[in-house]
Design a protein around this motif. Structure first.
Motif, PDB file in Angstrom:
ATOM      1  N   MET A   1       0.840  -1.199   0.000  1.00 53.78           N
ATOM      2  CA  MET A   1       0.000   0.000   0.000  1.00 53.78           C
ATOM      3  C   MET A   1       0.875   1.249   0.000  1.00 53.78           C
ATOM      4  O   MET A   1       1.891   1.309   0.677  1.00 53.78           O
ATOM      5  CB  MET A   1      -0.900   0.018   1.233  1.00 53.78           C
ATOM      6  CG  MET A   1      -1.896   1.161   1.259  1.00 53.78           C
ATOM      7  SD  MET A   1      -2.763   1.331   2.844  1.00 53.78           S
ATOM      8  CE  MET A   1      -1.612   2.364   3.732  1.00 53.78           C
ATOM      9  N   LYS A   2       0.441   2.236  -0.787  1.00 54.88           N
ATOM     10  CA  LYS A   2       1.218   3.475  -0.884  1.00 54.88           C
ATOM     11  C   LYS A   2       0.277   4.672  -0.819  1.00 54.88           C
ATOM     12  O   LYS A   2      -0.770   4.689  -1.481  1.00 54.88           O
ATOM     13  CB  LYS A   2       2.001   3.469  -2.199  1.00 54.88           C
ATOM     14  CG  LYS A   2       2.966   4.636  -2.354  1.00 54.88           C
ATOM     15  CD  LYS A   2       3.754   4.489  -3.657  1.00 54.88           C
ATOM     16  CE  LYS A   2       4.707   5.659  -3.855  1.00 54.88           C
ATOM     17  NZ  LYS A   2       5.426   5.563  -5.148  1.00 54.88           N
ATOM     18  N   ASN A   3       0.638   5.674  -0.029  1.00 52.52           N
ATOM     19  CA  ASN A   3      -0.110   6.926   0.027  1.00 52.52           C
ATOM     20  C   ASN A   3       0.547   7.930  -0.906  1.00 52.52           C
ATOM     21  O   ASN A   3       1.755   8.175  -0.815  1.00 52.52           O
ATOM     22  CB  ASN A   3      -0.109   7.478   1.454  1.00 52.52           C
ATOM     23  CG  ASN A   3      -0.942   6.641   2.406  1.00 52.52           C
ATOM     24  OD1 ASN A   3      -2.154   6.637   2.338  1.00 52.52           O
ATOM     25  ND2 ASN A   3      -0.277   5.901   3.294  1.00 52.52           N
ATOM     26  N   GLN A  12      -5.067  19.350  -4.688  1.00 50.86           N
ATOM     27  CA  GLN A  12      -4.176  18.286  -4.217  1.00 50.86           C
ATOM     28  C   GLN A  12      -5.008  17.219  -3.510  1.00 50.86           C
ATOM     29  O   GLN A  12      -5.866  17.529  -2.680  1.00 50.86           O
ATOM     30  CB  GLN A  12      -3.124  18.850  -3.260  1.00 50.86           C
ATOM     31  CG  GLN A  12      -2.015  17.854  -2.949  1.00 50.86           C
ATOM     32  CD  GLN A  12      -0.931  18.464  -2.075  1.00 50.86           C
ATOM     33  OE1 GLN A  12      -1.216  18.909  -0.970  1.00 50.86           O
ATOM     34  NE2 GLN A  12       0.306  18.482  -2.568  1.00 50.86           N
ATOM     35  N   THR A  13      -4.748  15.962  -3.856  1.00 52.96           N
ATOM     36  CA  THR A  13      -5.626  14.869  -3.456  1.00 52.96           C
ATOM     37  C   THR A  13      -4.834  13.692  -2.915  1.00 52.96           C
ATOM     38  O   THR A  13      -3.815  13.297  -3.489  1.00 52.96           O
ATOM     39  CB  THR A  13      -6.466  14.403  -4.670  1.00 52.96           C
ATOM     40  OG1 THR A  13      -7.165  15.519  -5.213  1.00 52.96           O
ATOM     41  CG2 THR A  13      -7.452  13.319  -4.280  1.00 52.96           C
ATOM     42  N   HIS A  14      -5.312  13.124  -1.819  1.00 52.27           N
ATOM     43  CA  HIS A  14      -4.708  11.919  -1.247  1.00 52.27           C
ATOM     44  C   HIS A  14      -5.285  10.700  -1.948  1.00 52.27           C
ATOM     45  O   HIS A  14      -6.495  10.482  -1.949  1.00 52.27           O
ATOM     46  CB  HIS A  14      -5.020  11.876   0.255  1.00 52.27           C
ATOM     47  CG  HIS A  14      -4.578  10.616   0.921  1.00 52.27           C
ATOM     48  ND1 HIS A  14      -5.233  10.079   2.017  1.00 52.27           N
ATOM     49  CD2 HIS A  14      -3.538   9.772   0.671  1.00 52.27           C
ATOM     50  CE1 HIS A  14      -4.614   8.989   2.411  1.00 52.27           C
ATOM     51  NE2 HIS A  14      -3.587   8.769   1.608  1.00 52.27           N
ATOM     52  N   VAL A  15      -4.414   9.923  -2.561  1.00 53.20           N
ATOM     53  CA  VAL A  15      -4.812   8.704  -3.271  1.00 53.20           C
ATOM     54  C   VAL A  15      -4.053   7.532  -2.658  1.00 53.20           C
ATOM     55  O   VAL A  15      -2.856   7.641  -2.385  1.00 53.20           O
ATOM     56  CB  VAL A  15      -4.494   8.822  -4.782  1.00 53.20           C
ATOM     57  CG1 VAL A  15      -4.755   7.504  -5.491  1.00 53.20           C
ATOM     58  CG2 VAL A  15      -5.324   9.936  -5.413  1.00 53.20           C
ATOM     59  N   ILE A  16      -4.736   6.428  -2.427  1.00 50.65           N
ATOM     60  CA  ILE A  16      -4.097   5.222  -1.897  1.00 50.65           C
ATOM     61  C   ILE A  16      -4.003   4.192  -3.019  1.00 50.65           C
ATOM     62  O   ILE A  16      -5.002   3.909  -3.689  1.00 50.65           O
ATOM     63  CB  ILE A  16      -4.894   4.649  -0.710  1.00 50.65           C
ATOM     64  CG1 ILE A  16      -4.947   5.667   0.441  1.00 50.65           C
ATOM     65  CG2 ILE A  16      -4.275   3.334  -0.228  1.00 50.65           C
ATOM     66  CD1 ILE A  16      -5.810   5.239   1.613  1.00 50.65           C
ATOM     67  N   ILE A  61      -9.768   6.477  -4.493  1.00 49.80           N
ATOM     68  CA  ILE A  61      -9.831   7.931  -4.558  1.00 49.80           C
ATOM     69  C   ILE A  61     -11.068   8.433  -3.824  1.00 49.80           C
ATOM     70  O   ILE A  61     -12.176   7.935  -4.038  1.00 49.80           O
ATOM     71  CB  ILE A  61      -9.812   8.445  -6.021  1.00 49.80           C
ATOM     72  CG1 ILE A  61      -9.898   9.976  -6.035  1.00 49.80           C
ATOM     73  CG2 ILE A  61     -10.921   7.820  -6.868  1.00 49.80           C
ATOM     74  CD1 ILE A  61      -9.615  10.606  -7.377  1.00 49.80           C
ATOM     75  N   GLY A  62     -10.847   9.392  -2.931  1.00 51.25           N
ATOM     76  CA  GLY A  62     -11.946  10.043  -2.233  1.00 51.25           C
ATOM     77  C   GLY A  62     -12.411  11.254  -3.023  1.00 51.25           C
ATOM     78  O   GLY A  62     -12.293  11.290  -4.245  1.00 51.25           O
TER      79      GLY A  62
END
Length: 297
Positions: A1-3, A12-16, A61-62
């Motif tokens: 898993m990578k953030n 800017q967006t946090h994607v896992i 993706i949130g």
């Protein structure tokens, strides 16, 4: 898993990610679009199980603005409302797929709650995306008449009228010493028998900048999500698995019956799982999704 933090539609967006969905030599990729609140961390257990059982690269993706990110400009709502409403969220997801996901890969799309509605809207006007599809899973989907549901009536008729007060509560909680907030969250998690590590995710939700965007999107959902996107549904009728809960105050079983009348060729299932399946039923839901994806490989 990578953030990872990527810029999508100026935010800017946090994607896992699992595996390498952005560069995987054309291997099939799973893209999971969250519900609202769109905090991808809540979907980690679900994605863990799905990646393990399918072996496919995966991306969670949130929603734009629904996470704490380093770039402060990405948290400003005023003057940027168009980036955080449903239309902005559609562009946000499309840019992830068009600009980051391996262009040679076929796609398995998963949408939870409003994420399901976003998938249908993405497919309506993007033939190239439709051509890349191998499967679609719509989980507890909010596809129509959201404001008429039990939860929709509460949100629209009560909470929306107290909007400024609710925002003030977010600010007040944010001003409390962190030890007190964490203690209160710990009590909540214990009462509802939820894992202790959810504390980190709830702290993100309680951030005033995040809470503001969550509410903003929720109100937009009440105003926009009214009728079924029959055009998009018909395009993917042979590729789609739809899961409804028997007790869902956002997507009642009667809505499943409406969907069946429009398109009886869809694969549908009723389950005894909460709408917010990621809290207690991640593994069970991942198993059902995995079984459907494997029929389309």
């Amino acid at each position: 898993m990578k953030n990872e933090f990527v810029t999508l539609n100026h935010i800017q967006t946090h994607v896992i990610t699992y595996g390498d969905p952005f560069n995987c030599n054309g291997k099939d990729v799973i893209v999971c679009i969250t519900g609202n609140p769109g905090i991808p961390d809540f979907y980690i257990e679900f994605a863990d199980e799905l990646h393990k059982s399918t072996g496919l690269p995966l991306c969670i993706i949130g929603h734009a603005g629904h996470d704490v990110v380093p770039d402060e400009a990405s948290s400003i709502l005023k003057g940027q409302e168009h980036l955080f409403d449903l239309d902005g969220q559609i562009k946000h997801k499309l840019q992830l797929i068009d600009s980051y996901v391996d262009k040679q890969s076929k796609l398995h799309l998963i949408g939870h709650s409003i994420g399901s509605w976003l998938i249908l809207e993405l497919l309506k006007d993007n033939e190239n995306l439709t051509m890349r599809l191998k499967s679609v899973n719509l989980l507890f989907p909010t596809l129509q008449k959201m404001a008429e549901t039990r939860n929709g009536k509460f949100l629209n008729g009560f909470l929306r009228n107290l909007h400024n007060f609710v925002l003030l509560l977010f600010v007040l909680v944010h001003l409390l010493p962190s030890v007190i907030v964490k203690f209160l969250i710990a009590i909540y998690l214990k009462v509802y028998a939820l894992p202790s590590h959810y504390s980190e995710y709830i702290l993100k939700f309680l951030n005033p900048n995040v809470g503001e965007k969550v509410l903003f999107l929720a109100y937009n959902e009440m105003d926009r999500v009214k009728s079924l996107n029959v055009e998009a549904i018909n395009k993917i009728k042979h590729l789609t698995n739809v899961i409804y809960s028997k007790t869902d105050n956002w997507a009642p079983i009667s809505y499943m019956e409406d969907l069946y009348k429009y398109q009886p060729e869809l694969t549908m299932k009723q389950v005894d799982i909460d709408h917010a399946f990621v809290l207690k039923s991640s593994e069970t839901t991942a198993e059902m999704v995995m079984q459907f994806i494997k029929t389309k490989l």
